[in-house]
Design an enzyme around this catalytic site. Structure first.
Site, PDB file in Angstrom:
ATOM      1  N   ARG A  64     -12.083  46.316 -23.829  1.00  0.00           N
ATOM      2  CA  ARG A  64     -11.371  45.340 -22.780  1.00  0.00           C
ATOM      3  C   ARG A  64     -10.438  45.829 -22.079  1.00  0.00           C
ATOM      4  O   ARG A  64      -9.848  45.279 -21.191  1.00  0.00           O
ATOM      5  CB  ARG A  64     -10.884  44.040 -23.854  1.00  0.00           C
ATOM      6  CG  ARG A  64     -11.934  43.166 -24.122  1.00  0.00           C
ATOM      7  CD  ARG A  64     -11.811  42.341 -25.578  1.00  0.00           C
ATOM      8  NE  ARG A  64     -12.205  43.201 -26.656  1.00  0.00           N
ATOM      9  CZ  ARG A  64     -11.993  42.659 -27.998  1.00  0.00           C
ATOM     10  NH1 ARG A  64     -11.214  41.604 -28.171  1.00  0.00           N
ATOM     11  NH2 ARG A  64     -12.049  43.577 -28.959  1.00  0.00           N
ATOM     12  N   GLU A 101      -9.753  49.917 -40.549  1.00  0.00           N
ATOM     13  CA  GLU A 101      -9.726  49.180 -41.888  1.00  0.00           C
ATOM     14  C   GLU A 101     -10.793  50.019 -42.885  1.00  0.00           C
ATOM     15  O   GLU A 101     -10.235  50.272 -44.071  1.00  0.00           O
ATOM     16  CB  GLU A 101     -10.063  47.710 -41.818  1.00  0.00           C
ATOM     17  CG  GLU A 101      -9.239  46.927 -42.543  1.00  0.00           C
ATOM     18  CD  GLU A 101      -9.546  45.635 -42.576  1.00  0.00           C
ATOM     19  OE1 GLU A 101      -9.839  45.277 -41.366  1.00  0.00           O
ATOM     20  OE2 GLU A 101      -9.452  44.605 -43.371  1.00  0.00           O
TER      21      GLU A 101
HETATM   22  P1  AMP Z   1      -5.043  48.044 -34.296  1.00  0.00           P
HETATM   23  O1  AMP Z   1      -5.386  49.468 -33.937  1.00  0.00           O
HETATM   24  O2  AMP Z   1      -5.031  47.583 -35.431  1.00  0.00           O
HETATM   25  O3  AMP Z   1      -3.721  47.828 -33.346  1.00  0.00           O
HETATM   26  O4  AMP Z   1      -6.169  47.079 -33.438  1.00  0.00           O
HETATM   27  C1  AMP Z   1      -6.282  46.909 -31.940  1.00  0.00           C
HETATM   28  C2  AMP Z   1      -7.678  46.812 -31.593  1.00  0.00           C
HETATM   29  O5  AMP Z   1      -8.488  46.060 -32.152  1.00  0.00           O
HETATM   30  C3  AMP Z   1      -7.640  46.405 -29.883  1.00  0.00           C
HETATM   31  O6  AMP Z   1      -8.492  47.288 -29.300  1.00  0.00           O
HETATM   32  C4  AMP Z   1      -8.187  44.829 -30.047  1.00  0.00           C
HETATM   33  O7  AMP Z   1      -8.931  44.487 -29.343  1.00  0.00           O
HETATM   34  C5  AMP Z   1      -8.739  44.869 -31.603  1.00  0.00           C
HETATM   35  N1  AMP Z   1      -8.328  43.850 -32.540  1.00  0.00           N
HETATM   36  C6  AMP Z   1      -7.771  43.901 -33.696  1.00  0.00           C
HETATM   37  N2  AMP Z   1      -7.378  42.598 -34.278  1.00  0.00           N
HETATM   38  C7  AMP Z   1      -7.877  41.668 -33.097  1.00  0.00           C
HETATM   39  C8  AMP Z   1      -7.650  40.227 -33.334  1.00  0.00           C
HETATM   40  N3  AMP Z   1      -7.221  39.598 -34.073  1.00  0.00           N
HETATM   41  N4  AMP Z   1      -8.491  39.732 -32.066  1.00  0.00           N
HETATM   42  C9  AMP Z   1      -9.257  40.438 -31.053  1.00  0.00           C
HETATM   43  N5  AMP Z   1      -9.029  41.789 -31.113  1.00  0.00           N
HETATM   44  C10 AMP Z   1      -8.466  42.475 -32.258  1.00  0.00           C
END
Ligand code: AMP
Length: 181
Positions: A64, A101
Site C-alpha cells: 500500500r 508477530e
Molecule cells: P507494524 O510493523 O507493526 O508497524 O505493522 C505495519 C504494517 O502492517 C503496515 O504495512 C500495515 O499495512 C500493516 N498493518 C498492521 N496492522 C494493521 C491493521 N490493523 N490494519 C491494516 N494494516 C495493518
C-alpha cells in the site's frame, strides 16, 4: 487540515473487525483510495510539510506504500523507490531482516536506488508496532540516505510505533489515529 477534512478522511477508512484474525481491527484504505477527493486530500496532506523541501526520493513499503508513495513522489517532484519483500527485485539489492508477530521476514531495495546524503521520505499506509518502518529506515540508512521523515495515513498509537521511530531520530507524520490494534 480542518476538522471536516479530518473527519472525512477518518470516515473513508473502512474498519473490519476480527480480520485477519480475532481481536484485530483491519484498517482498510481501499475505500479511501477509491474516493477521488479523499485520495487527493490524503496525498496532499502527507506531502504538505515538504512542499518547499528538496526530497530526492520517496520510498514506499510494499504494497500500500507504493500507491501512496508514488502519488506523494509525483506531487513533490521526487523519484520513487520501492521497498519490497525479498526476492522481488531484479537487480543487486540490500536486505534487512525484521520480526513479525510470528517469526522473521526480510525486505529489500536496490543498492543503487538512493544516493548517500540525499533526503528520503518513507511512506506506508499504517504504523502499528513500527517494526516494518524501522526495518525500512535501517535499509535506507545502510545506503547512506537521510530519512527526512516517515509518513502514514494511520497511526495506532497504543502499539508504540511512532515513539519507536522517533527514538531512532526519524520524525513521524500521520493523518489520523485509531485506538486499539
Ligand atoms: P507494524 O510493523 O507493526 O508497524 O505493522 C505495519 C504494517 O502492517 C503496515 O504495512 C500495515 O499495512 C500493516 N498493518 C498492521 N496492522 C494493521 C491493521 N490493523 N490494519 C491494516 N494494516 C495493518
Amino acid at each position: 487540515m480542518d476538522v471536516r477534512d479530518l473527519q472525512a478522511l477518518r470516515d473513508a477508512i473502512r474498519c473490519i473487525p476480527d480480520y485477519p484474525k480475532p481481536g484485530i481491527v483491519f484498517r482498510d484504505i481501499t475505500t479511501l483510495l477509491g474516493d477521488a477527493p479523499i485520495f487527493r486530500l490524503a496525498v496532499t496532506e502527507l506531502a504538505r510539510p515538504w512542499d518547499e523541501t528538496v526530497i530526492g526520493h520517496v520510498a514506499g513499503i510494499e504494497a500500500r506504500g507504493f500507491i501512496l508513495g508514488g502519488a506523494v513522489a509525483h506531487r513533490l517532484g521526487a523519484g520513487f523507490v520501492p521497498i519490497r519483500k525479498k526476492g522481488k527485485l531484479p537487480h543487486e539489492t540490500v536486505r534487512v531482516a525484521y520480526s513479525l508477530e510470528y517469526g522473521l521476514d526480510e525486505m529489500e531495495m536496490h543498492r543503487d536506488a538512493v544516493r548517500p546524503g540525499e533526503r528520503v521520505l518513507l511512506i506506508d499506509d499504517l504504523i502499528a508496532t513500527g517494526g516494518t518502518a524501522e526495518a525500512a529506515v535501517r535499509l535506507l540508512r545502510s545506503l547512506g540516505a537521510h530519512v527526512e521523515a516517515a509518513c502514514f495515513v494511520i497511526d495506532l498509537p497504543e502499539l508504540g510505533g511512532a515513539r519507536r521511530l522517533e527514538a531512532l531520530g526519524v520524525p513521524v507524520r500521520s493523518l489520523v489515529a485509531f485506538q486499539g490494534h
